[in-house]
Design a protein around this motif. Sequence first.
Motif, short mmCIF file in Angstrom:
data_model
loop_
_atom_site.label_atom_id
_atom_site.label_comp_id
_atom_site.label_asym_id
_atom_site.label_seq_id
_atom_site.Cartn_x
_atom_site.Cartn_y
_atom_site.Cartn_z
N PRO A 298 -11.84 -31.95 -15.57
CA PRO A 298 -11.63 -31.67 -14.15
C PRO A 298 -11.60 -32.94 -13.29
N THR A 299 -11.19 -32.77 -12.07
CA THR A 299 -11.06 -33.93 -11.15
C THR A 299 -12.43 -34.53 -10.83
N GLY A 300 -12.42 -35.84 -10.79
CA GLY A 300 -13.60 -36.57 -10.30
C GLY A 300 -14.87 -36.47 -11.13
N VAL A 301 -14.77 -36.02 -12.37
CA VAL A 301 -16.00 -35.88 -13.16
C VAL A 301 -16.52 -37.23 -13.68
N GLY A 302 -15.63 -38.23 -13.70
CA GLY A 302 -16.06 -39.55 -14.18
C GLY A 302 -15.34 -39.99 -15.46
N LYS A 303 -14.14 -39.50 -15.66
CA LYS A 303 -13.38 -39.88 -16.87
C LYS A 303 -13.13 -41.38 -16.92
N THR A 304 -12.54 -41.90 -15.83
CA THR A 304 -12.16 -43.31 -15.82
C THR A 304 -13.39 -44.22 -15.94
N THR A 305 -14.44 -43.87 -15.21
CA THR A 305 -15.67 -44.66 -15.28
C THR A 305 -16.24 -44.65 -16.71
N THR A 306 -16.21 -43.47 -17.33
CA THR A 306 -16.75 -43.35 -18.69
C THR A 306 -15.91 -44.18 -19.67
N TYR B 105 -0.74 -39.90 -11.08
CA TYR B 105 -0.69 -39.06 -9.87
C TYR B 105 -1.36 -39.73 -8.69
N ARG B 106 -2.46 -40.40 -8.96
CA ARG B 106 -3.15 -41.08 -7.87
C ARG B 106 -2.82 -42.56 -7.93
N ILE B 107 -2.32 -43.08 -6.83
CA ILE B 107 -1.90 -44.47 -6.82
C ILE B 107 -3.07 -45.41 -7.18
N ASP C 286 -4.96 -48.91 -10.45
CA ASP C 286 -5.68 -50.11 -10.00
C ASP C 286 -7.13 -50.07 -10.45
N GLN C 287 -7.72 -48.87 -10.35
CA GLN C 287 -9.14 -48.70 -10.75
C GLN C 287 -9.31 -49.10 -12.21
N LEU C 288 -8.40 -48.63 -13.05
CA LEU C 288 -8.49 -48.95 -14.48
C LEU C 288 -8.23 -50.43 -14.74
N PHE D 236 -20.79 -35.35 -21.23
CA PHE D 236 -21.36 -34.88 -19.97
C PHE D 236 -21.67 -36.07 -19.06
N THR D 237 -21.28 -35.95 -17.81
CA THR D 237 -21.52 -37.03 -16.84
C THR D 237 -22.49 -36.56 -15.76
N LYS D 238 -22.91 -37.52 -14.95
CA LYS D 238 -23.71 -37.27 -13.74
C LYS D 238 -25.06 -36.59 -14.01
N LYS D 239 -25.66 -36.93 -15.13
CA LYS D 239 -27.00 -36.38 -15.43
C LYS D 239 -28.00 -36.80 -14.35
N ASP D 240 -27.74 -37.97 -13.75
CA ASP D 240 -28.64 -38.47 -12.71
C ASP D 240 -28.57 -37.67 -11.42
N GLU D 241 -27.54 -36.82 -11.28
CA GLU D 241 -27.39 -36.11 -10.02
C GLU D 241 -27.90 -34.67 -10.07
N VAL E 253 -23.77 -38.80 -22.88
CA VAL E 253 -24.21 -38.29 -21.58
C VAL E 253 -24.25 -39.51 -20.67
N THR E 254 -23.64 -39.40 -19.50
CA THR E 254 -23.71 -40.56 -18.59
C THR E 254 -24.67 -40.25 -17.45
N ASN E 255 -25.33 -41.29 -16.98
CA ASN E 255 -26.40 -41.06 -16.01
C ASN E 255 -26.39 -42.07 -14.87
N GLY E 256 -25.19 -42.37 -14.37
CA GLY E 256 -25.11 -43.27 -13.21
C GLY E 256 -23.74 -43.92 -13.11
N GLN E 257 -23.56 -44.64 -12.01
CA GLN E 257 -22.24 -45.22 -11.74
C GLN E 257 -22.05 -46.62 -12.34
N ASN E 258 -23.13 -47.19 -12.85
CA ASN E 258 -23.02 -48.58 -13.33
C ASN E 258 -22.25 -48.69 -14.64
N1 LIG Z 1 -23.90 -40.40 -10.21
C1 LIG Z 1 -22.95 -40.59 -11.11
N2 LIG Z 1 -21.70 -40.83 -10.71
C2 LIG Z 1 -20.76 -41.03 -11.65
C3 LIG Z 1 -21.04 -40.95 -13.04
N3 LIG Z 1 -19.87 -41.17 -13.69
C4 LIG Z 1 -18.94 -41.38 -12.75
N4 LIG Z 1 -19.46 -41.28 -11.51
C5 LIG Z 1 -18.81 -41.44 -10.22
O1 LIG Z 1 -17.94 -40.35 -10.01
C6 LIG Z 1 -16.85 -40.76 -9.19
C7 LIG Z 1 -15.54 -40.39 -9.86
O2 LIG Z 1 -15.43 -41.17 -11.04
P1 LIG Z 1 -14.05 -41.38 -11.80
O3 LIG Z 1 -14.34 -42.13 -13.03
O4 LIG Z 1 -13.02 -41.93 -10.88
O5 LIG Z 1 -13.70 -39.87 -12.12
P2 LIG Z 1 -12.36 -39.30 -12.80
O6 LIG Z 1 -12.77 -38.15 -13.62
O7 LIG Z 1 -11.65 -40.40 -13.48
O8 LIG Z 1 -11.59 -38.82 -11.51
P3 LIG Z 1 -10.05 -38.36 -11.44
O9 LIG Z 1 -9.29 -39.33 -12.28
O10 LIG Z 1 -9.72 -38.43 -10.00
O11 LIG Z 1 -9.99 -36.97 -11.96
C8 LIG Z 1 -17.01 -42.27 -9.00
O12 LIG Z 1 -17.63 -42.48 -7.77
C9 LIG Z 1 -17.94 -42.66 -10.13
O13 LIG Z 1 -18.69 -43.82 -9.85
C10 LIG Z 1 -22.38 -40.67 -13.43
O14 LIG Z 1 -22.73 -40.57 -14.61
N5 LIG Z 1 -23.29 -40.49 -12.44
#
Ligand SMILES: Nc1nc2c(ncn2[C@@H]2O[C@H](COP(=O)(O)OP(=O)(O)OP(=O)(O)O)[C@@H](O)[C@H]2O)c(=O)[nH]1
Length: 366
Positions: A175-183, A207-209, A213-215, A308-313, A334-339
Amino acid sequence: MKLKKFQVESMPEALQQIKSELGSEAVILHTKEISTGGWFGFFAKKKLEVTAAIDPVKHAVATKPLQPSLQETKKEVEQILTHVPQTQSVSSATQLEAPALIKQIDTELNLQGVGESIREELKEDAFGFWYSQEKENRTPLAVINFTRQWLKRRLQQVPIGQSSFNKKFMIFAGPTGVGKTTTIAKLAAEASIKHGKKVAILTTDTYRIAAIDQLKTYASILNVPVEVAYSLDDFHAAMEQFEAYDVVLVDTAGRNFTHDFYLKELQKTIHLSEESSLYVVLALTAKYSDMVAVLKQFNQLAVHQVIFTKKDETNSYGALINVCLNEGIGIAYVTNGQNVPDDVIPASIDHIVESVLEGMTLDGSS
Ligand SMILES: Nc1nc2c(ncn2[C@@H]2O[C@H](COP(=O)(O)OP(=O)(O)OP(=O)(O)O)[C@@H](O)[C@H]2O)c(=O)[nH]1
Ligand SMILES: [Mg+2]
Protein backbone atom coordinates in the motif's frame (compact mmCIF):
# COMPACT_ATOMS: atom_id res chain seq x y z
CA MET A 1 -17.43 -41.96 47.34
CA LYS A 2 -17.97 -42.86 43.69
CA LEU A 3 -14.82 -42.42 41.55
CA LYS A 4 -14.59 -42.26 37.78
CA LYS A 5 -11.74 -41.66 35.33
CA PHE A 6 -12.30 -39.78 32.09
CA GLN A 7 -9.93 -39.81 29.12
CA VAL A 8 -10.45 -36.67 27.08
CA GLU A 9 -8.82 -34.34 24.56
CA SER A 10 -9.29 -31.19 26.60
CA MET A 11 -10.43 -29.92 29.96
CA PRO A 12 -13.70 -28.42 28.70
CA GLU A 13 -14.56 -31.85 27.29
CA ALA A 14 -13.79 -33.42 30.68
CA LEU A 15 -16.00 -30.92 32.49
CA GLN A 16 -18.83 -31.66 30.13
CA GLN A 17 -18.52 -35.45 30.61
CA ILE A 18 -18.15 -35.18 34.39
CA LYS A 19 -21.24 -33.03 34.61
CA SER A 20 -23.33 -35.30 32.48
CA GLU A 21 -22.16 -38.58 34.11
CA LEU A 22 -21.61 -37.62 37.76
CA GLY A 23 -23.70 -34.50 38.08
CA SER A 24 -23.03 -31.01 39.25
CA GLU A 25 -21.79 -31.97 42.74
CA ALA A 26 -18.78 -33.88 41.38
CA VAL A 27 -15.27 -32.76 42.25
CA ILE A 28 -12.06 -33.22 40.27
CA LEU A 29 -9.47 -35.15 42.27
CA HIS A 30 -6.62 -35.55 39.87
CA THR A 31 -5.56 -34.65 36.33
CA LYS A 32 -2.64 -35.99 34.35
CA GLU A 33 -1.44 -36.14 30.76
CA ILE A 34 -1.33 -39.65 29.28
CA SER A 35 -0.41 -41.25 25.94
CA THR A 36 -2.98 -43.54 24.37
CA GLY A 37 -3.03 -45.82 21.35
CA GLY A 38 0.02 -45.98 19.17
CA TRP A 39 2.11 -48.89 18.09
CA PHE A 40 5.02 -49.99 20.28
CA GLY A 41 5.06 -46.50 21.68
CA PHE A 42 4.96 -44.80 18.28
CA PHE A 43 2.15 -42.52 17.05
CA ALA A 44 0.65 -42.41 20.55
CA LYS A 45 -1.87 -39.61 21.12
CA LYS A 46 -1.62 -37.26 24.11
CA LYS A 47 -4.77 -37.14 26.21
CA LEU A 48 -5.86 -35.92 29.60
CA GLU A 49 -6.92 -38.38 32.27
CA VAL A 50 -9.21 -36.68 34.74
CA THR A 51 -10.33 -38.44 37.92
CA ALA A 52 -13.56 -37.10 39.35
CA ALA A 53 -15.61 -38.19 42.34
CA ILE A 54 -19.07 -37.79 43.78
CA ASP A 55 -20.28 -38.35 47.35
CA PRO A 56 -23.46 -40.45 46.84
CA VAL A 57 -25.08 -39.29 50.12
CA LYS A 58 -24.63 -35.61 49.40
CA HIS A 59 -25.48 -36.36 45.83
CA ALA A 60 -28.83 -37.87 46.75
CA VAL A 61 -29.97 -34.64 48.40
CA ALA A 62 -28.63 -32.39 45.67
CA THR A 63 -31.38 -30.22 44.32
CA LYS A 64 -29.97 -30.02 40.81
CA PRO A 65 -31.00 -32.77 38.41
CA LEU A 66 -28.36 -35.46 37.81
CA GLN A 67 -28.38 -35.12 34.07
CA PRO A 68 -28.37 -31.44 33.15
CA SER A 69 -29.58 -30.59 29.70
CA LEU A 70 -27.00 -30.16 26.97
CA GLN A 71 -27.84 -26.49 26.94
CA GLU A 72 -27.14 -26.22 30.67
CA THR A 73 -23.84 -28.08 30.47
CA LYS A 74 -22.69 -25.97 27.54
CA LYS A 75 -23.55 -22.79 29.40
CA GLU A 76 -21.64 -23.89 32.47
CA VAL A 77 -18.53 -24.89 30.54
CA GLU A 78 -18.61 -21.56 28.75
CA GLN A 79 -18.93 -19.76 32.04
CA ILE A 80 -15.99 -21.62 33.53
CA LEU A 81 -13.97 -20.73 30.45
CA THR A 82 -14.92 -17.11 30.65
CA HIS A 83 -14.39 -16.94 34.41
CA VAL A 84 -17.88 -16.43 35.71
CA PRO A 85 -18.00 -18.80 38.67
CA GLN A 86 -21.69 -19.63 38.46
CA THR A 87 -21.66 -22.51 40.94
CA GLN A 88 -19.09 -24.12 43.17
CA SER A 89 -19.71 -27.46 41.47
CA VAL A 90 -16.99 -29.27 39.55
CA SER A 91 -14.59 -26.70 40.82
CA SER A 92 -12.57 -26.06 43.89
CA ALA A 93 -11.04 -22.66 44.60
CA THR A 94 -7.78 -23.60 42.86
CA GLN A 95 -9.58 -24.73 39.77
CA LEU A 96 -11.21 -21.34 39.41
CA GLU A 97 -7.84 -19.55 39.38
CA ALA A 98 -7.01 -21.01 36.00
CA PRO A 99 -9.93 -19.54 34.09
CA ALA A 100 -9.27 -16.14 35.67
CA LEU A 101 -5.63 -16.13 34.69
CA ILE A 102 -6.19 -17.60 31.26
CA LYS A 103 -8.95 -15.07 30.65
CA GLN A 104 -6.57 -12.29 31.67
CA ILE A 105 -3.92 -13.48 29.21
CA ASP A 106 -6.63 -13.74 26.58
CA THR A 107 -7.68 -10.13 27.26
CA GLU A 108 -4.08 -8.94 26.94
CA LEU A 109 -3.60 -10.81 23.67
CA ASN A 110 -6.85 -9.36 22.42
CA LEU A 111 -5.54 -5.86 23.22
CA GLN A 112 -2.46 -6.72 21.18
CA GLY A 113 -4.79 -7.58 18.30
CA VAL A 114 -4.13 -11.33 18.27
CA GLY A 115 -6.99 -12.92 16.31
CA GLU A 116 -9.91 -14.63 18.02
CA SER A 117 -9.48 -18.11 16.54
CA ILE A 118 -5.82 -18.18 17.67
CA ARG A 119 -6.79 -17.02 21.15
CA GLU A 120 -9.58 -19.60 21.42
CA GLU A 121 -7.22 -22.44 20.57
CA LEU A 122 -4.61 -21.15 22.98
CA LYS A 123 -7.21 -20.78 25.73
CA GLU A 124 -8.32 -24.37 25.38
CA ASP A 125 -4.76 -25.72 25.38
CA ALA A 126 -3.81 -23.51 28.33
CA PHE A 127 -6.74 -24.93 30.23
CA GLY A 128 -5.59 -28.48 29.50
CA PHE A 129 -2.06 -27.53 30.50
CA TRP A 130 -3.22 -26.08 33.82
CA TYR A 131 -5.06 -29.23 34.85
CA SER A 132 -2.27 -31.50 33.69
CA GLN A 133 0.08 -29.85 36.22
CA GLU A 134 0.55 -30.87 39.82
CA LYS A 135 -1.13 -28.30 42.05
CA GLU A 136 2.13 -26.73 43.25
CA ASN A 137 3.14 -26.06 39.64
CA ARG A 138 -0.06 -24.19 38.76
CA THR A 139 1.41 -20.67 38.85
CA PRO A 140 0.85 -17.57 36.72
CA LEU A 141 4.45 -17.82 35.55
CA ALA A 142 3.85 -21.39 34.36
CA VAL A 143 0.82 -20.25 32.32
CA ILE A 144 2.72 -17.31 30.80
CA ASN A 145 5.58 -19.62 29.87
CA PHE A 146 3.11 -22.08 28.40
CA THR A 147 1.63 -19.23 26.32
CA ARG A 148 5.10 -18.18 25.18
CA GLN A 149 6.06 -21.72 24.14
CA TRP A 150 2.69 -22.35 22.51
CA LEU A 151 3.05 -19.25 20.30
CA LYS A 152 6.66 -20.07 19.45
CA ARG A 153 5.74 -23.61 18.45
CA ARG A 154 2.89 -22.40 16.23
CA LEU A 155 5.06 -19.81 14.49
CA GLN A 156 7.40 -22.53 13.30
CA GLN A 157 4.83 -23.33 10.59
CA VAL A 158 5.93 -20.41 8.39
CA PRO A 159 9.29 -19.07 7.20
CA ILE A 160 10.33 -16.32 9.59
CA GLY A 161 13.66 -14.59 9.23
CA GLN A 162 15.78 -12.31 7.13
CA SER A 163 16.75 -12.85 3.54
CA SER A 164 19.98 -14.62 2.82
CA PHE A 165 20.03 -12.58 -0.42
CA ASN A 166 20.23 -15.74 -2.50
CA LYS A 167 17.48 -14.66 -4.91
CA LYS A 168 18.73 -12.00 -7.23
CA PHE A 169 15.59 -9.87 -7.61
CA MET A 170 13.86 -8.79 -4.42
CA ILE A 171 10.61 -7.08 -5.34
CA PHE A 172 8.83 -4.89 -2.79
CA ALA A 173 5.15 -4.04 -3.18
CA GLY A 174 2.41 -2.78 -0.91
CA PRO A 175 0.00 0.00 0.00
CA THR A 176 0.91 3.67 -0.31
CA GLY A 177 3.32 5.21 2.13
CA VAL A 178 4.03 2.08 4.16
CA GLY A 179 7.80 2.54 3.82
CA LYS A 180 8.78 0.46 0.79
CA THR A 181 11.41 2.86 -0.52
CA THR A 182 12.87 3.52 2.93
CA THR A 183 13.05 -0.22 3.61
CA ILE A 184 14.80 -0.81 0.29
CA ALA A 185 17.44 1.74 1.27
CA LYS A 186 17.91 -0.03 4.63
CA LEU A 187 18.20 -3.43 2.96
CA ALA A 188 20.55 -2.15 0.26
CA ALA A 189 22.91 -1.19 3.07
CA GLU A 190 22.38 -4.53 4.81
CA ALA A 191 23.06 -6.55 1.64
CA SER A 192 26.13 -4.59 0.61
CA ILE A 193 27.73 -3.80 3.97
CA LYS A 194 26.78 -6.83 6.10
CA HIS A 195 26.56 -9.51 3.40
CA GLY A 196 29.17 -8.12 1.00
CA LYS A 197 26.81 -8.34 -2.00
CA LYS A 198 27.05 -6.27 -5.15
CA VAL A 199 23.75 -4.38 -4.99
CA ALA A 200 21.70 -2.41 -7.52
CA ILE A 201 18.29 -0.75 -7.27
CA LEU A 202 15.56 -0.71 -9.87
CA THR A 203 12.35 1.26 -9.57
CA THR A 204 9.09 0.95 -11.44
CA ASP A 205 7.54 3.78 -9.42
CA THR A 206 7.21 6.42 -12.09
CA TYR A 207 3.95 7.84 -10.74
CA ARG A 208 5.35 10.21 -8.18
CA ILE A 209 7.95 12.60 -9.51
CA ALA A 210 9.74 12.78 -6.17
CA ALA A 211 9.92 8.97 -5.86
CA ILE A 212 12.84 8.62 -8.27
CA ASP A 213 14.77 11.45 -6.61
CA GLN A 214 14.15 9.88 -3.19
CA LEU A 215 15.69 6.60 -4.36
CA LYS A 216 18.57 8.30 -6.16
CA THR A 217 19.46 10.16 -2.98
CA TYR A 218 19.62 6.94 -0.96
CA ALA A 219 21.47 5.14 -3.75
CA SER A 220 24.14 7.80 -4.07
CA ILE A 221 24.78 7.71 -0.30
CA LEU A 222 25.11 3.93 -0.47
CA ASN A 223 27.00 4.12 -3.74
CA VAL A 224 24.77 1.71 -5.63
CA PRO A 225 23.40 2.20 -9.17
CA VAL A 226 19.70 2.95 -9.80
CA GLU A 227 17.68 2.30 -12.94
CA VAL A 228 14.12 3.38 -13.70
CA ALA A 229 11.81 1.00 -15.56
CA TYR A 230 8.86 2.68 -17.26
CA SER A 231 7.68 -0.55 -18.88
CA LEU A 232 8.21 -4.30 -18.80
CA ASP A 233 10.69 -3.92 -21.66
CA ASP A 234 12.70 -1.52 -19.51
CA PHE A 235 12.51 -4.06 -16.71
CA HIS A 236 13.96 -6.77 -18.96
CA ALA A 237 16.66 -4.38 -20.17
CA ALA A 238 17.62 -3.62 -16.57
CA MET A 239 17.77 -7.33 -15.79
CA GLU A 240 20.42 -7.66 -18.47
CA GLN A 241 22.18 -4.52 -17.41
CA PHE A 242 22.46 -5.80 -13.85
CA GLU A 243 23.68 -9.23 -14.97
CA ALA A 244 26.89 -8.90 -12.95
CA TYR A 245 25.09 -7.87 -9.74
CA ASP A 246 24.23 -10.21 -6.86
CA VAL A 247 21.11 -8.47 -5.61
CA VAL A 248 18.68 -6.11 -7.35
CA LEU A 249 16.17 -4.46 -5.03
CA VAL A 250 13.04 -3.54 -6.96
CA ASP A 251 10.85 -0.66 -5.75
CA THR A 252 7.26 -0.34 -6.94
CA ALA A 253 4.58 2.30 -6.67
CA GLY A 254 2.35 2.25 -3.60
CA ARG A 255 -1.18 1.38 -4.65
CA ASN A 256 -4.54 0.57 -3.17
CA PHE A 257 -4.04 -3.16 -3.50
CA THR A 258 -7.42 -4.02 -2.04
CA HIS A 259 -8.45 -3.57 -5.71
CA ASP A 260 -7.62 -6.27 -8.18
CA PHE A 261 -6.99 -3.61 -10.84
CA TYR A 262 -3.75 -2.42 -9.22
CA LEU A 263 -2.41 -5.91 -8.88
CA LYS A 264 -2.92 -6.47 -12.60
CA GLU A 265 -1.18 -3.17 -13.24
CA LEU A 266 1.75 -4.27 -11.06
CA GLN A 267 2.09 -7.52 -13.00
CA LYS A 268 2.50 -5.48 -16.18
CA THR A 269 5.54 -3.70 -14.84
CA ILE A 270 7.50 -6.37 -12.99
CA HIS A 271 8.90 -9.71 -14.08
CA LEU A 272 8.42 -12.48 -11.53
CA SER A 273 10.64 -15.47 -12.12
CA GLU A 274 12.56 -18.24 -10.42
CA GLU A 275 15.23 -15.67 -9.72
CA SER A 276 12.93 -13.31 -7.86
CA SER A 277 11.13 -13.15 -4.54
CA LEU A 278 8.18 -10.91 -3.85
CA TYR A 279 7.84 -9.14 -0.51
CA VAL A 280 4.60 -7.47 0.55
CA VAL A 281 5.33 -4.46 2.75
CA LEU A 282 2.69 -3.63 5.37
CA ALA A 283 2.62 -1.05 8.13
CA LEU A 284 1.84 -2.32 11.63
CA THR A 285 -0.19 0.86 12.11
CA ALA A 286 -2.77 -0.29 9.56
CA LYS A 287 -6.06 -2.00 10.42
CA TYR A 288 -5.69 -5.77 10.36
CA SER A 289 -8.78 -6.26 8.18
CA ASP A 290 -7.18 -4.01 5.55
CA MET A 291 -3.94 -5.99 5.68
CA VAL A 292 -5.94 -9.17 5.08
CA ALA A 293 -7.72 -7.57 2.11
CA VAL A 294 -4.34 -6.69 0.57
CA LEU A 295 -2.85 -10.13 1.24
CA LYS A 296 -5.93 -11.82 -0.25
CA GLN A 297 -5.30 -9.94 -3.51
CA PHE A 298 -1.63 -10.88 -3.43
CA ASN A 299 -2.64 -14.53 -3.13
CA GLN A 300 -2.68 -14.53 -6.92
CA LEU A 301 1.09 -14.08 -6.92
CA ALA A 302 3.69 -16.10 -5.08
CA VAL A 303 4.41 -13.90 -2.07
CA HIS A 304 7.67 -14.88 -0.43
CA GLN A 305 7.28 -13.07 2.89
CA VAL A 306 5.83 -9.95 4.46
CA ILE A 307 7.88 -7.04 5.77
CA PHE A 308 6.26 -5.09 8.60
CA THR A 309 7.10 -1.41 9.03
CA LYS A 310 6.42 1.31 11.60
CA LYS A 311 6.61 -0.91 14.68
CA ASP A 312 7.73 2.22 16.53
CA GLU A 313 4.40 3.92 15.83
CA THR A 314 2.15 1.40 17.55
CA ASN A 315 1.88 -0.64 20.73
CA SER A 316 -0.12 -3.52 19.31
CA TYR A 317 1.73 -6.19 17.48
CA GLY A 318 -0.89 -8.93 17.11
CA ALA A 319 -0.76 -8.64 13.31
CA LEU A 320 2.73 -10.17 13.41
CA ILE A 321 1.19 -13.36 14.76
CA ASN A 322 -2.06 -13.22 12.77
CA VAL A 323 -0.35 -12.92 9.39
CA CYS A 324 1.78 -15.98 10.15
CA LEU A 325 -0.91 -18.17 11.67
CA ASN A 326 -4.06 -17.03 9.86
CA GLU A 327 -2.68 -16.09 6.46
CA GLY A 328 0.17 -18.61 6.44
CA ILE A 329 2.79 -16.08 5.34
CA GLY A 330 6.12 -15.62 7.11
CA ILE A 331 7.87 -12.37 8.00
CA ALA A 332 11.31 -11.31 6.79
CA TYR A 333 11.95 -7.99 8.56
CA VAL A 334 10.33 -5.56 10.95
CA THR A 335 11.25 -1.89 10.70
CA ASN A 336 11.07 0.41 13.68
CA GLY A 337 11.93 3.94 12.64
CA GLN A 338 12.84 6.33 9.86
CA ASN A 339 16.61 6.07 10.18
CA VAL A 340 18.39 4.56 7.20
CA PRO A 341 20.07 2.09 7.50
CA ASP A 342 19.67 1.34 11.21
CA ASP A 343 15.97 0.96 11.86
CA VAL A 344 15.40 -2.55 10.59
CA ILE A 345 15.32 -5.81 12.56
CA PRO A 346 15.50 -9.27 10.98
CA ALA A 347 12.28 -10.99 12.00
CA SER A 348 12.56 -13.91 14.40
CA ILE A 349 10.08 -16.06 16.32
CA ASP A 350 11.54 -14.81 19.59
CA HIS A 351 11.23 -11.17 18.57
CA ILE A 352 7.61 -11.60 17.47
CA VAL A 353 6.49 -13.46 20.59
CA GLU A 354 8.36 -11.20 23.00
CA SER A 355 6.96 -8.09 21.27
CA VAL A 356 3.44 -9.38 21.84
CA LEU A 357 4.01 -10.59 25.41
CA GLU A 358 6.16 -7.63 26.45
CA GLY A 359 3.26 -5.36 27.29
CA MET A 360 1.51 -7.93 29.45
CA THR A 361 0.68 -6.54 32.83
CA LEU A 362 0.25 -9.93 34.49
CA ASP A 363 2.36 -10.56 37.52
CA GLY A 364 4.32 -13.57 36.38
CA SER A 365 6.54 -13.62 39.42
CA SER A 366 4.28 -15.56 41.75
N1 LIG B 1 8.02 5.73 12.05
C1 LIG B 1 8.42 5.07 10.97
N2 LIG B 1 8.35 5.65 9.78
C2 LIG B 1 8.77 4.96 8.71
C3 LIG B 1 9.25 3.63 8.80
N3 LIG B 1 9.55 3.22 7.54
C4 LIG B 1 9.29 4.27 6.73
N4 LIG B 1 8.80 5.31 7.43
C5 LIG B 1 8.39 6.63 6.95
O1 LIG B 1 7.21 6.49 6.19
C6 LIG B 1 7.15 7.51 5.19
C7 LIG B 1 6.91 6.88 3.84
O2 LIG B 1 8.06 6.11 3.51
P1 LIG B 1 8.36 5.63 2.03
O3 LIG B 1 9.55 4.76 2.09
O4 LIG B 1 8.41 6.78 1.10
O5 LIG B 1 7.05 4.79 1.75
P2 LIG B 1 6.63 4.08 0.37
O6 LIG B 1 5.91 2.85 0.74
O7 LIG B 1 7.80 3.95 -0.50
O8 LIG B 1 5.61 5.16 -0.18
P3 LIG B 1 4.99 5.20 -1.66
O9 LIG B 1 6.10 4.88 -2.59
O10 LIG B 1 4.48 6.59 -1.79
O11 LIG B 1 3.88 4.20 -1.69
C8 LIG B 1 8.49 8.24 5.28
O12 LIG B 1 8.30 9.40 6.04
C9 LIG B 1 9.38 7.27 6.01
O13 LIG B 1 10.43 7.89 6.71
C10 LIG B 1 9.29 3.02 10.09
O14 LIG B 1 9.68 1.87 10.29
N5 LIG B 1 8.86 3.78 11.14
MG1 LIG C 1 8.11 4.59 -2.45
